[in-house]
Design a protein around this motif. Structure first.
Motif, PDB file in Angstrom:
ATOM      1  N   LEU A 176      -8.729   9.072  -8.076  1.00  0.00           N
ATOM      2  CA  LEU A 176      -8.051   9.438  -6.838  1.00  0.00           C
ATOM      3  C   LEU A 176      -6.732   8.679  -6.815  1.00  0.00           C
ATOM      4  O   LEU A 176      -6.725   7.450  -6.763  1.00  0.00           O
ATOM      5  N   ILE A 177      -5.630   9.427  -6.924  1.00  0.00           N
ATOM      6  CA  ILE A 177      -4.324   8.761  -6.985  1.00  0.00           C
ATOM      7  C   ILE A 177      -3.399   9.317  -5.903  1.00  0.00           C
ATOM      8  O   ILE A 177      -3.687  10.350  -5.288  1.00  0.00           O
ATOM      9  N   GLY A 178      -2.294   8.621  -5.709  1.00  0.00           N
ATOM     10  CA  GLY A 178      -1.316   9.056  -4.718  1.00  0.00           C
ATOM     11  C   GLY A 178      -0.476   7.865  -4.317  1.00  0.00           C
ATOM     12  O   GLY A 178      -0.906   6.731  -4.458  1.00  0.00           O
TER      13      GLY A 178
ATOM     14  N   GLY B 189      -3.538   7.693   1.848  1.00  0.00           N
ATOM     15  CA  GLY B 189      -4.833   7.889   2.516  1.00  0.00           C
ATOM     16  C   GLY B 189      -6.041   7.604   1.637  1.00  0.00           C
ATOM     17  O   GLY B 189      -7.178   7.866   2.028  1.00  0.00           O
ATOM     18  N   LYS B 190      -5.821   7.013   0.475  1.00  0.00           N
ATOM     19  CA  LYS B 190      -6.903   6.803  -0.498  1.00  0.00           C
ATOM     20  C   LYS B 190      -7.983   5.858   0.057  1.00  0.00           C
ATOM     21  O   LYS B 190      -9.178   6.172   0.022  1.00  0.00           O
TER      22      LYS B 190
ATOM     23  N   LEU C 120     -17.698   3.776  -5.513  1.00  0.00           N
ATOM     24  CA  LEU C 120     -16.279   3.996  -5.243  1.00  0.00           C
ATOM     25  C   LEU C 120     -15.536   2.693  -5.530  1.00  0.00           C
ATOM     26  O   LEU C 120     -15.864   1.663  -4.949  1.00  0.00           O
ATOM     27  N   LEU C 121     -14.571   2.728  -6.430  1.00  0.00           N
ATOM     28  CA  LEU C 121     -13.824   1.517  -6.792  1.00  0.00           C
ATOM     29  C   LEU C 121     -12.389   1.638  -6.288  1.00  0.00           C
ATOM     30  O   LEU C 121     -11.662   2.554  -6.694  1.00  0.00           O
ATOM     31  N   ASP C 122     -11.998   0.714  -5.408  1.00  0.00           N
ATOM     32  CA  ASP C 122     -10.644   0.758  -4.852  1.00  0.00           C
ATOM     33  C   ASP C 122      -9.720  -0.189  -5.611  1.00  0.00           C
ATOM     34  O   ASP C 122      -9.751  -1.392  -5.407  1.00  0.00           O
TER      35      ASP C 122
ATOM     36  N   VAL D  94      -9.935   4.742  -7.310  1.00  0.00           N
ATOM     37  CA  VAL D  94      -8.563   4.756  -6.799  1.00  0.00           C
ATOM     38  C   VAL D  94      -7.751   3.810  -7.674  1.00  0.00           C
ATOM     39  O   VAL D  94      -8.176   2.675  -7.906  1.00  0.00           O
ATOM     40  N   GLU D  95      -6.620   4.256  -8.175  1.00  0.00           N
ATOM     41  CA  GLU D  95      -5.832   3.390  -9.062  1.00  0.00           C
ATOM     42  C   GLU D  95      -4.339   3.695  -8.981  1.00  0.00           C
ATOM     43  O   GLU D  95      -3.928   4.836  -8.835  1.00  0.00           O
ATOM     44  N   HIS D  96      -3.558   2.633  -9.102  1.00  0.00           N
ATOM     45  CA  HIS D  96      -2.108   2.799  -9.244  1.00  0.00           C
ATOM     46  C   HIS D  96      -1.693   2.732 -10.714  1.00  0.00           C
ATOM     47  O   HIS D  96      -0.630   3.196 -11.085  1.00  0.00           O
TER      48      HIS D  96
END
Ligand SMILES: Nc1ncnc2c1ncn2[C@@H]1O[C@H](COP(=O)(O)OP(=O)(O)OP(=O)(O)O)[C@@H](O)[C@H]1O
Ligand SMILES: [Mg+2]
Length: 259
Positions: free
Chosen positions: A36-38, A43-44, A176-178, A210-212
């Motif tokens: 999940l990126i953005g 809103g992640k 879920l890994l943030d 979620v990752e940058h």
């Protein structure tokens, strides 16, 4: 196609006048790694907060393993098999590594401390099981030699690993890994990517990450979903996402880079 293990429809979250998540959807097949990126503020984390019951949606439905968990409390959601990490570490800095693992099952499952003081055979059975689980985590995460160290004394990369190990203490099906690789150097993040694949196989997990860090998530995820201003703007394989003009635009607009 088998039923997805996690199914989200029409999910919305407002903070006052700000719509942080709008019309979010997800169909997560079992055994998959979903990225999940953005851009920042897309809103992640809010989506993770909604899926894990930390926040209540204004609208929408979340079905986990065919159970409607939309109105479940966080501990009930953990109990059915969905756990998460937080963007900022949630370790107990003044407890040692082993205690951080043990306490994870107590806290997340709301086990009664009275029950844990009782000497019933059932309790000892679960104590033994917990110790077995602790040993497995220490082994898989390469933390055995640090078991007696205070969490705050661990190098940052190992603190991040311990934080993930804690989520596995409750036997989740979906994790879920943030931003698991936040603050890590390249060597540490490559090591973490290998570890994530390893735990996925060993514990038969389904993951949303979620990752940058783009190479990290592009290398790990089977499918990537891109969020911008709270909505899904694209979904596809890492390759499809990297070549999607709308995605490139969203990242360029945010002054970020996709590759
Ligand atoms: N509890 C809250 N109260 C008010 N606004 C919030 C709250 N949580 C998040 N927001 C806002 O909602 C939007 C989405 O935030 P969120 O933290 O989900 O983004 P994100 O994609 O995780 O960003 P980042 O990549 O920076 O972690 C942002 O505008 C943020 O300021
Ligand atoms: Mg976030």
């Amino acid at each position: 196609m088998p039923e997805p293990i996690l199914k989200v429809n029409d999910l919305w979250k407002n903070f006052g006048g700000l719509t942080a998540v709008s019309d979010y959807y997800l169909e997560l097949p079992q055994g998959m790694i979903y990225g999940l990126i953005g851009p920042n503020g897309a809103g992640k984390t809010t989506i993770f907060n909604l899926l894990s019951g930390v926040l209540k949606p204004n609208r929408g439905r979340i079905v986990f393993n065919q159970i409607d968990i939309t109105h479940f409390r966080p501990d009930q959601i953990t109990r059915v098999g969905l756990t998460r990490t937080f963007q900022n570490l949630r370790l107990f800095p003044s407890l040692n590594v082993e205690m951080n693992l043990k306490i994870a099952s107590h806290i997340h499952l709301h086990y009664s401390f009275i029950a844990s003081l009782s000497s019933s055979p059932g309790f000892f059975r679960s104590e033994r099981e917990m110790q077995k689980k602790v040993e497995a985590m220490l082994d898989v995460f390469g933390l055995s030699q640090y078991r007696g160290e205070l969490a705050s004394n661990l190098p940052y990369g190992l603190q991040r690993k311990l934080d993930i190990a804690r989520t596995l203490m409750t036997d989740p099906k979906v994790v879920l890994l943030d931003e698991p690789s936040a603050g890590m150097n390249t060597v540490e993040s490559e090591d973490l990517a290998r570890l994530i694949l390893q735990i996925k196989e060993r514990f038969q997990l389904t993951l949303v990450i979620v990752e940058h860090r783009m190479p990290f998530v592009m290398g790990l995820a089977d499918i990537i979903q891109v969020l911008d201003y709270g909505s899904v703007i694209a979904q596809g394989t890492p390759e499809e996402i990297q070549n999607n003009p709308q995605v490139i635009e969203a990242y360029l607009g945010a002054g970020d880079t996709i590759a």
